[in-house]
Structure formats: structure tokens, C-alpha cells
Enzyme design. Structure first.
Site, PDB file in Angstrom:
ATOM      1  N   ASP A   4      66.006  47.639  28.913  1.00  0.00           N
ATOM      2  CA  ASP A   4      65.728  46.351  29.542  1.00  0.00           C
ATOM      3  C   ASP A   4      64.550  46.552  30.486  1.00  0.00           C
ATOM      4  O   ASP A   4      64.491  47.561  31.200  1.00  0.00           O
ATOM      5  CB  ASP A   4      66.950  45.861  30.308  1.00  0.00           C
ATOM      6  CG  ASP A   4      66.756  44.431  30.753  1.00  0.00           C
ATOM      7  OD1 ASP A   4      67.183  43.527  30.010  1.00  0.00           O
ATOM      8  OD2 ASP A   4      66.150  44.209  31.815  1.00  0.00           O
TER       9      ASP A   4
ATOM     10  N   SER B  36      59.596  41.468  28.011  1.00  0.00           N
ATOM     11  CA  SER B  36      60.834  42.208  27.762  1.00  0.00           C
ATOM     12  C   SER B  36      60.622  43.415  26.848  1.00  0.00           C
ATOM     13  O   SER B  36      59.701  43.443  26.039  1.00  0.00           O
ATOM     14  CB  SER B  36      61.828  41.234  27.118  1.00  0.00           C
ATOM     15  OG  SER B  36      62.534  41.850  26.096  1.00  0.00           O
TER      16      SER B  36
ATOM     17  N   ASP C 132      75.985  41.196  29.601  1.00  0.00           N
ATOM     18  CA  ASP C 132      75.482  40.202  30.556  1.00  0.00           C
ATOM     19  C   ASP C 132      74.569  39.139  29.937  1.00  0.00           C
ATOM     20  O   ASP C 132      74.442  38.041  30.446  1.00  0.00           O
ATOM     21  CB  ASP C 132      74.702  40.902  31.691  1.00  0.00           C
ATOM     22  CG  ASP C 132      73.593  41.809  31.163  1.00  0.00           C
ATOM     23  OD1 ASP C 132      73.394  41.856  29.940  1.00  0.00           O
ATOM     24  OD2 ASP C 132      72.936  42.487  31.980  1.00  0.00           O
ATOM     25  N   HIS C 133      73.949  39.449  28.793  1.00  0.00           N
ATOM     26  CA  HIS C 133      72.914  38.559  28.273  1.00  0.00           C
ATOM     27  C   HIS C 133      73.431  37.434  27.383  1.00  0.00           C
ATOM     28  O   HIS C 133      72.702  36.489  27.109  1.00  0.00           O
ATOM     29  CB  HIS C 133      71.879  39.364  27.470  1.00  0.00           C
ATOM     30  CG  HIS C 133      70.792  39.955  28.306  1.00  0.00           C
ATOM     31  ND1 HIS C 133      71.033  40.807  29.359  1.00  0.00           N
ATOM     32  CD2 HIS C 133      69.436  39.819  28.248  1.00  0.00           C
ATOM     33  CE1 HIS C 133      69.887  41.166  29.894  1.00  0.00           C
ATOM     34  NE2 HIS C 133      68.908  40.577  29.248  1.00  0.00           N
TER      35      HIS C 133
ATOM     36  N   ARG D 107      60.970  36.553  36.146  1.00  0.00           N
ATOM     37  CA  ARG D 107      60.030  36.233  35.080  1.00  0.00           C
ATOM     38  C   ARG D 107      59.915  34.715  34.911  1.00  0.00           C
ATOM     39  O   ARG D 107      60.924  34.019  35.014  1.00  0.00           O
ATOM     40  CB  ARG D 107      60.564  36.860  33.798  1.00  0.00           C
ATOM     41  CG  ARG D 107      59.510  37.454  32.982  1.00  0.00           C
ATOM     42  CD  ARG D 107      60.029  38.555  32.121  1.00  0.00           C
ATOM     43  NE  ARG D 107      59.441  39.812  32.526  1.00  0.00           N
ATOM     44  CZ  ARG D 107      59.604  40.940  31.869  1.00  0.00           C
ATOM     45  NH1 ARG D 107      60.342  40.970  30.801  1.00  0.00           N
ATOM     46  NH2 ARG D 107      59.019  42.037  32.293  1.00  0.00           N
TER      47      ARG D 107
ATOM     48  N   ARG E  42      62.410  44.326  24.410  1.00  0.00           N
ATOM     49  CA  ARG E  42      63.176  44.229  23.161  1.00  0.00           C
ATOM     50  C   ARG E  42      62.398  44.798  21.969  1.00  0.00           C
ATOM     51  O   ARG E  42      61.266  44.412  21.697  1.00  0.00           O
ATOM     52  CB  ARG E  42      63.609  42.786  22.910  1.00  0.00           C
ATOM     53  CG  ARG E  42      62.500  41.861  22.515  1.00  0.00           C
ATOM     54  CD  ARG E  42      62.946  40.423  22.561  1.00  0.00           C
ATOM     55  NE  ARG E  42      63.196  40.013  23.940  1.00  0.00           N
ATOM     56  CZ  ARG E  42      62.929  38.795  24.415  1.00  0.00           C
ATOM     57  NH1 ARG E  42      62.429  37.883  23.636  1.00  0.00           N
ATOM     58  NH2 ARG E  42      63.165  38.486  25.677  1.00  0.00           N
TER      59      ARG E  42
END
Ligand code: SF4
Length: 751
Positions: A159, A642, A94-95, A447, A644
Site C-alpha cells: 500500500d 497507489s 480495511d479496503h 490523496r 496496486r
């Protein structure tokens, strides 16, 4: 189809007894959060965990990963040497789809641009036993809610907005990829036992107010740091007045207050959603366990005894909110927005209004937004700014296409983008403003940090419910209040919008749309994971070196971040998303967004050896080549945003040894520990001011590194003076072993 029903049956099998045993063990009734955490605790993990103090080991039921984070997680899983994932796991593409023209063109370009990444993820999924959701199938959290979430379950996801599944009563927690690797490798997952904030909802929403306003209001109360180390548990009669997907929206955005996760008790609205999404058998199972899937009656009677804090929100009095810019906790009730625009000089004209994303693209959201568009179209109104819609899943897109809402939204000027993250994660090629141009956008996303949506730090991004965003698109002005103000149609007639209305779920059920799911192979042993040897997108990982047994001495200061330093500042997304599977190339973005307390442009710093001002990543590479260790200094809540882990791997890869901050965001702190970095905090936050640009720093006490024992920092200033300060840490004994081994993954590999 119900995925992994046997696993869910296993979780539900002994729930009553396990909860009874826990009540006996701790001698009191249980909140819903505790019921789920205790029932997933590793057997034999006997001491009763203390909130905000002790760590516990848990067995999550499933793992979900999005394509940007999955690349590194899968590369790490491959290094672990395991043959197959130990728990049901999925990857969602999706990203990486960039929004520019429209759904069809953007998706087809992404398939081309990201071909090798998709092939890598698809082949690894097949081989290692993961479910694979193709590009265009939808956004991770929406797909999870529609297919995998179940009340009483525990999942982790790579995520930050994984908590979305709390809308269906699942404890769903955002983690870094290294945590996902642990769980997929069959190891227990470690969590600092959280405090529990009880949010009591009373009353009933009406008019323009939507579930989004609950979390926008709460963000204003709790701020972006207020939920750190806490799980937010909603209770009270107001919970039943919110749809399952509305609850999902609220839990999703709990990430914006830094909460570990958020959760709602199981109820009829969830049961209805399960039935509507083809999971009637699961609804029937959950219905029988309603007592086990909600907090004990005693908790609801005397909540002050069970929750660490209680916040009450009366839904009947809740006003729609618009939050922003630059921080999701800047909460403005809509009646105060026009004044806020004037007082703060926010650009009044809305350039782009965006609805959808994983946060707000339920059937109810789109139907309510379409009700406004329908009335507007009837009265001759159209959007005064660009208006875009990102459906959260192919199922939602197909359903609202079938039922006509998409047509209505496009009638007022709406443009439908791919079922993907797009502008929510900086994957947005805007053509309407120049880089650096001050402008306002309004989204129903979650966000809104600087640069988040379009990489432009001058974009003022505001967040609101999708109904409000749709109404504001018709006005094109941030000062418009749809509750009180009039609009003029093309004939110059004055008209007022009516409050939205919409159906919670589609009367005809959901339309499945194009098939986006690929199951894993029964036997993946012969499948080869595809990585091109000369790829610039993917690179196999080399293990980080183990600690050499000595204190870290004479290190330079790479950067002293001032103010917000989110993972977006440390490792920006946008164009860098394409390198998420290639640590070396990606590391060129290290600290690109960080504001350096020593001056210089964001992302730049003085190289202490050469005296030149260079990109921070270049300095880091230079120090690494010279074998000079470096330290990065952070302000409050360093690493928020995030989940990440790249933001933790890059510093480690480029020779960083220590991050010292006033405080850390939870996920990022764990990520740093997992990668073998030292994540330390100033005992006295004022000591942040003692660090100068050309200092040499030494961390002393590593040979005696122990849980609960602070370390010493010796600061040698260039004028010959010296300071000594204390540094705190939150490492437990197991995490200290990660540090010593060089990373958590090195330890798994050793097994
Ligand atoms: S918050 Fe935005 S970027 Fe993250 S999963 Fe949702 S839509 Fe995608």
C-alpha cells in the site's frame, strides 16, 4: 502484547557494531536512513551503493498487506510453492468496506458482500503463517503503528501509505504485491539506493497549525514528483515538538510527493507512544539505542554534506494549509484560500467534510477536532454540511468513544463510519450529489486525484488537517478562515472559534475494543485455502508466458495517455475493488480513467483493426485474441499514486508488451518489470509527440537487452513515413531475467 519481539531483538542485537563497520567501510558518518538501509543489506552485498544509481538487496523485517492488494499477493505467494511466510507478515481487512449508512450497517453489509474474499484471506493467513486483522479491526497503517512499527526496522507494505510507520522511526516502504511475495518467500528485496532529502524542522507549532500542515506545505514545495527516488529524512529541533502520531501523518503523506518513504529520528515522543500502546519493553530497548536510532551528530552539524538537498520549515511560522483540488501539491495557505476559490471558480459550498482515515485519526487528531466541536456545540453551532468521521482503528474508536470525543463530534452533526478506508478509496456510496455534479468536499485524508473519493470526476476534493476540516464543516464554506472569520449561531450571534487543543495520548490508556486479530495456525499444512471454483471474486493465477527471444514488432498503440495517468486511471478502484482477486474480470477496467491524447472519452480509444471507438479494455482483448501485441504510451510520472500491481498485471494479461512513458512512478515501474512487461522511457521526452493513433511500433534490440544500454523504437506511420527514436530503461541484469522468464514469479517458481 508485543508482536514478534524476538525478531526485533535480533535487529537490535548487533546494531552498534554493524553501524560502526559501515562507517568504516564508507569512511564517514551516517544519516538515519543509511543506518537502517545498511543494517538490512544482504550480507556479502559488498559494493557501496551509489544513490539513485545502484540497486541493493535488503532483508525487510516484516510485510503488511491490505485486503485489496493482499488477494493478488496471496494468489502469487500460493503459486510460488512456499509452505510458510519467511518473515512476520499481516493482512488487514480495511479496503472493501463501503461507506454508506453508518459503521454498524456498513460493516455488516461488507461481511456479507465480501464473505468469500475474507474467508480466502483468513484461511490463507492461517495456512501460511500470517497475522489476520478482521474487517472492522482498523486501517492497515494505523494498526501497524499501534502494534508492529519499531524504530530502526525496515518493512514493506502493499500500500502506498506504508511510510506512515516512519512516524515511529521505521523505514516503511510501499511496494507492489510481487515484491511482498519475494520477501514472504524469503528472497532478498531489491531497492534502487535512494537519494536522501533532509527536511530540517525548527520552531514549534501553535494555534491552528498541525503536523498535517508540514506535509501539505512540503507537497507544495516538492510537487507530486519531487520525492521520486528519494527518502525524506526529518531532522532538527522541531522534530521533538511533534507527537509520534503527528510524525506518522507527515510520513504517511510523503507518498503524495512520490517519496520512497519518510522517516523521523527516535525520540521521547515515540517512546511515550510505545508505552501508551502496551510496548514498554520495546520502548526500554529503543531508549538504550537512541544514538543508533538517530542520525550521527556530524550529520546534524553539517547536514549539507550528507543530504542531497535540504529544505527548512520553521514550524513557528507555518500557516494551516488546504491542498487541492485534484492534486495534493496544490498548496494554499488558509489565508489565500478564499481568493483561490474565487480566482479558480472552485465550488464554495462544502458538501461533505470528512475526518479520520489512516492519515489523521490519532487520539490527538480526534481530541483536537473534538475541542472545536465542543466549543461549537456550547455556542449553538452545528455542521453546515455532512460531517463524517472514520476512525483509523478499533482501538482508537473504542478509546474516543470511552473518553467522549465521538459523542461531542456527533453532537455537531458528525456521523461515525466503520474503522476502514471507505471514502478515502472510492468506497463511498454518496446520495447527496448526482454523478457529474460539480461539488466540493474537504477531507483530512491524503490523496485527492479526480474520482478518488467518490468516482465523480467533478468532485473537487481538498485536503487539510482534521481541526481545519472540523472548523470548515461548521461554516460549510471553503472561503471560511477559522483564524480570522466569524460564524453565526442559530440565534444570529457572531462568534469566532478558538484554536484547537488536545491530548497527545489518552490519560487512561487505550481501550482495546472488539478483538480483531486472528493469529496464524501453528501448523497450517492441513488447512485448505478457500476459493470457490466458480467464484467471480477470486481466480487462481496462470503463469505469464516467457519471452520468445525475438524483438517486439508491428505492435499497435492501445492508448496514448495524456497528462496524469495514475494507477487509479489505469485500474480504477471503487466498484472494481470487488474483483481485485480475479484478474480476468478486473481487466475490464483497464485504462478506464485514462485521458487519450487522440481524443475520445476517457477510457475509450479507436480500435485500429475495426475502426470502431470502443472501451480500451475491449480493444486490448480484441488485439490479444488476434495475437497483435500492443503498446501503451504514457506522459510524465506514469503510474503515480497507489501501489496496486493490478495496474501492471492487467496490461500484461490483456496482451500488452510495452509501456513507453516520459517518466514512471517508482513503484509502478517495478511492478511492470515484475510482471514481465517492458517499461521504457523516451530518451527525448519530445518524442512522445511523434506517436500517432494508427502507428505500428517495433522495439528493436531485445536480443542484446542489457543494463544501461538503450533500445530502439521504430515507428511506422500509416502514411508510409518512419521515425526511429531511442528508448531508455532502468532494468538491471536481474530484472532483465524477470523479463525473459515472463515474470519475476516465474523465476521463483523455477527454484
Ligand atoms: S490512504 Fe486511504 S485508502 Fe489508503 S490505507 Fe489510508 S485510509 Fe485506506
Amino acid at each position: 502484547m508485543i508482536f514478534d519481539l524476538d525478531m526485533i531483538k535480533q535487529v537490535y542485537k548487533d546494531l552498534k557494531n554493524r553501524q560502526q563497520q559501515t562507517r568504516k567501510q564508507i569512511g564517514r558518518s551516517l544519516t538515519l536512513t543509511e543506518k537502517i538501509l545498511f543494517s538490512h543489506q544482504v550480507d556479502g552485498n559488498t559494493p557501496i551503493p551509489e544513490r539513485k544509481k545502484s540497486y541493493a538487496y535488503l532483508h525487510p523485517d516484516r510485510v503488511a498487506m491490505q485486503d485489496a492488494t493482499a488477494q493478488m499477493a496471496v494468489l502469487q505467494f500460493m503459486s510460488s510453492g512456499r509452505k510458510k511466510v519467511a518473515v512476520p507478515s499481516t493482512i488487514h481487512c480495511d479496503h472493501l468496506i463501503q461507506a454508506e449508512v453508518n459503521a454498524r450497517r456498513d460493516l455488516s453489509k461488507a461481511l456479507d458482500d465480501n464473505k468469500e474474499v475474507y474467508e480466502f484471506l483468513a484461511s490463507a493467513s492461517k495456512k501460511y503463517g500470517l497475522g489476520f486483522w478482521k474487517p472492522g479491526a482498523g486501517i492497515i497503517h494505523q494498526v501497524v503503528l499501534e502494534n508492529y512499527a519499531f524504530s530502526g526496522g525496515l518493512m514493506i507494505g502493499t500500500d502506498s501509505h506504508t511510510p506512515n510507520a516512519g512516524g515511529l522511526g521505521m523505514l516503511a516502504i510501499g511496494v507492489g504485491g510481487a515484491d511482498a511475495v519475494d520477501v514472504m518467500a524469503g528472497l532478498p528485496w531489491e531497492l534502487k539506493w535512494p537519494a536522501i532529502t533532509g527536511v530540517k524542522l525548527t520552531g514549534k507549532m501553535s494555534g491552528w497549525t498541525s503536523p498535517k500542515d508540514v506535509i501539505l506545505k512540503l507537497a507544495g514545495i516538492m510537487t507530486v514528483k519531487g520525492g521520486t527516488g528519494k527518502i525524506v529524512e526529518y531532522f532538527g529541533p522541531g522534530t521533538a515538538a511533534i507527537s509520534c502520531t503527528g510524525k506518522g501523518t507527515i510520513c504517511n503523506m510523503g507518498a503524495e510527493i512520490g517519496a520512497t518513504t519518510s522517516i523521523f529520528p527516535y525520540d521521547e515522543r515515540m517512546s511515550k507512544f510505545l508505552r501508551s500502546t502496551g510496548r514498554s519493553a520495546l520502548a526500554a530497548m529503543s531508549n538504550k539505542l537512541i544514538k543508533e536510532l538517530t542520525a550521527d551528530p556530524q550529520v546534524l552539524k553539517s547536514p549539507e554534506k550528507y543530504y542531497d538537498e535540504i529544505i527548512e520549515i520553521d514550524l513557528s511560522k507555518l500557516e494551516p494549509h488546504i491542498n487541492g483540488p485534484f492534486s495534493p501539491d496544490k498548496a494554499w495557505p488558509i489565508s489565500k484560500m478564499a481568493q483561490a476559490v474565487k480566482d479558480n471558480g472552485y465550488p464554495e459550498e462544502i458538501k461533505v467534510a470528512l475526518i479520520g482515515s489512516c492519515t489523521n485519526s490519532s487520539y490527538e487528531d480526534i481530541d483536537r477536532s473534538a475541542s472545536i466541536a465542543k466549543l461549537a456545540a456550547k455556542k449553538g453551532l452545528t455542521a453546515k454540511c455532512e460531517f463524517v468521521i472514520t476512525p483509523g482503528s478499533e482501538q482508537i474508536r473504542a478509546t474516543v468513544a470511552r473518553d467522549g470525543q465521538l459523542k461531542i463530534l456527533t453532537q455537531i452533526g458528525g456521523k461515525v463510519l466503520a474503522n476502514a478506508c471507505g471514502p478515502c478509496i472510492g468506497q463511498w456510496k454518496r446520495h447527496d450529489v448526482q454523478p457529474g455534479e460539480k461539488n466540493t468536499i474537504l477531507t483530512s485524508y491524503n490523496r485527492n486525484f479526480a474520482k478518488r473519493n467518490d468516482g465523480n470526476s467533478a468532485t473537487h476534493s481538498f485536503v487539510a488537517g482534521p481541526e481545519i476540516v472540523t472548523a470548515m464543516a461548521l461554516a460549510g464554506k471553503l472561503t471560511f478562515n477559522p483564524l480570522t472569520d466569524y460564524l453565526l449561531n442559530k440565534k444570529g450571534e457572531k462568534m469566532r472559534l478558538e484554536p484547537p487543543n488536545g491530548k497527545e495520548l489518552p490519560a487512561k490508556g487505550f481501550a482495546p475494543g472488539a478483538q480483531g486479530y486472528v493469529p496464524p495456525a501453528k501448523d497450517g499444512s492441513k488447512i485448505e485455502v478457500k476459493i470457490k471454483p466458480a467464484s467471480e471474486r477470486l481466480e487462481k493465477l496462470q503463469p505469464f508466458t516467457a519471452w520468445d527471444g525475438n524483438d517486439y514488432t508491428d505492435m499497435v498503440v492501445l492508448v496514448k495517455a495524456q497528462g496524469k495517468c495514475t494507477t487509479d486511471h489505469i485500474s480504477p478502484a471503487g466498484p472494481w475493488l470487488r474483483f481485485r482477486g480475479h484478474l480476468d474480470k478486473l481487466s475490464d477496467n483497464l485504462f478506464n480513467g485514462a485521458v487519450n491524447a487522440f481524443g475520445h472519452e476517457a477510457g475509450w480509444a479507436k480500435n485500429i483493426i475495426s475502426g470502431e471507438v470502443k472501451k480500451i479494455s475491449q480493444n486490448a482483448r480484441d488485439y490479444k485474441a488476434r495475437q497483435i501485441g500492443w503498446v501503451a504510451i504514457g506522459d510524465e510520472n506514469y503510474g503515480e499514486g497507489s501501489s496496486r500491481e493490478h495496474a501492471a498485471m492487467e496490461p500484461r494479461f490483456l496482451g500488452g508488451k510495452v509501456i513507453i512513458a516520459k517518466s514512471f512512478a517508482r513503484i509502478h515501474e517495478t511492478n511492470l518489470k515484475k510482471q514481465g512487461m517492458l517499461a521504457l522511457t523516451f530518451k527525448n521526452p519530445e518524442d512522445y509527440n511523434k506517436i500517432r493513433e494508427d502507428d505500428r511500433l517495433s522495439v528493436i534490440g531485445l536480443k542484446e537487452f542489457k543494463a544501461g544500454v538503450s533500445l530502439k523504437l521504430v515507428i511506422n506511420h500509416s502514411d508510409g513515413s518512419q521515425d526511429e527514436i531511442e528508448l531508455n530503461h532502468s532494468y538491471n541484469e536481474a530484472q532483465i531475467e524477470w523479463f525473459k522468464a515472463g515474470s519475476a514469479l516465474n523465476l521463483i517458481g523455477k527454484e
